[in-house]
Scaffold this motif. Structure first.
Motif: not given
Length: 294
Positions: A28-44
């Motif tokens: 509930x903390x590190x996995x969502x943060x990792x996903x957020x960082x990954x999304x920041x490099x996309x145009x989702x």
């Protein structure tokens, strides 16, 4: 064999107790943060199943479009309010740590606003500041009838909202300071009184050095909180009249304009700013130096 088994058991058992909280922390903390960082490099857009990699374009937009960073000026109001809040909380905590009449009543009064839901506080003060509302009625009791919309322009609205944040969060700092002050040994006060020290001298030479780690924590919370203000301005103004904060802008980017990639980049930038401020503050005021002053 028995000694080796005991050694192995002593190394494994603590991890068995830590397994559940670590799993929750990662999930509930590190996995969502990792996903957020990954999304920041996309145009989702937050809805499409396809993610297009755009590299650092979202970060380039954040740092080149001035309107996306202008919201940080709004944080200045809340940062100033946090300074006032810390000073008031420290004052009341110091006064109520001594033998004062009705001090338990005052403690409850000061801490009560922190227990109230933020949405409820937003609606209460929305009516408080509206035209012909409670604030205008209070001025009317003194013969003054202000003809102004308290939430109608940027400076007045941000000042009013920052004042509400002082009223709401002062109780938290008050409790932190009061607990720290009460942990200082009473013998120090007795020795200071024997030496003829007054209350101000006791605060300066005993209380302030003794609670410096807690003051340091409050400063970190104040800075990070001023950057992440959301509830009160969102409920009372929705970010209108120049009261939009960085978090409100990020939420609008994600859910109103469907720019989840750009919103994720904004959230990453905010996280990095908070971490940088925390690191700088820790470097300037280490805990060990604060403790040596007690």
């Amino acid at each position: 064999m028995s000694a080796l088994r005991r050694r192995l058991r002593g190394g494994v058992v603590p991890w068995l107790f830590l397994a559940a909280p670590l799993a929750l922390l990662i999930t509930f903390t590190y996995a969502p943060v990792a996903n957020m960082v990954a999304y920041s490099f996309t145009d989702w857009d937050g809805l499409s199943p396809e993610l297009n990699y755009v590299g650092a374009e979202n970060y380039r937009d954040l740092f080149t479009r001035s309107e996306l960073f202008e919201v940080f000026f709004v944080s200045g109001y809340y940062l100033a309010a946090s300074a006032v809040q810390i000073v008031l909380a420290l004052y009341f905590a110091t006064v109520l740590s001594f033998n004062v009449r009705f001090r338990n009543l005052f403690k409850g009064i000061l801490f009560f606003p922190y227990l109230v839901n933020g949405v409820a506080i937003g609606f209460v003060f929305l009516y408080f500041f509206q035209d012909g509302g409670t604030l205008d009625a209070l001025f009317g009791l003194f013969g003054d009838e202000p003809d102004r919309a308290w939430l109608g322009d940027s400076a007045s609205a941000n000042t009013s909202l920052a004042g509400v944040s002082v009223w709401r969060f002062m109780g938290l700092n008050f409790v932190l300071f009061l607990g720290a002050i009460q942990s200082i040994p009473g013998e120090l006060y007795e020795a200071a009184e024997l030496d003829g020290a007054n209350r101000w001298q006791q605060f300066r030479h005993i209380i302030a050095p003794g609670i410096r780690p807690v003051i340091s924590l409050s400063v970190i919370l104040a800075i990070s909180g001023s950057l992440a203000v959301f509830e009160i301005p969102y409920i009372m103004t929705g970010g209108a009249t120049g009261t939009e904060t960085f978090v409100i802008q990020t939420v609008d980017l994600a859910f109103k304009f469907n720019k989840t990639g750009l919103a994720s980049a904004a959230a990453v930038v905010l996280l990095l700013i908070v971490l940088a401020v925390t690191w700088v503050q820790r470097a300037l005021v280490p805990d060990d130096k604060a403790g040596d002053l007690v």
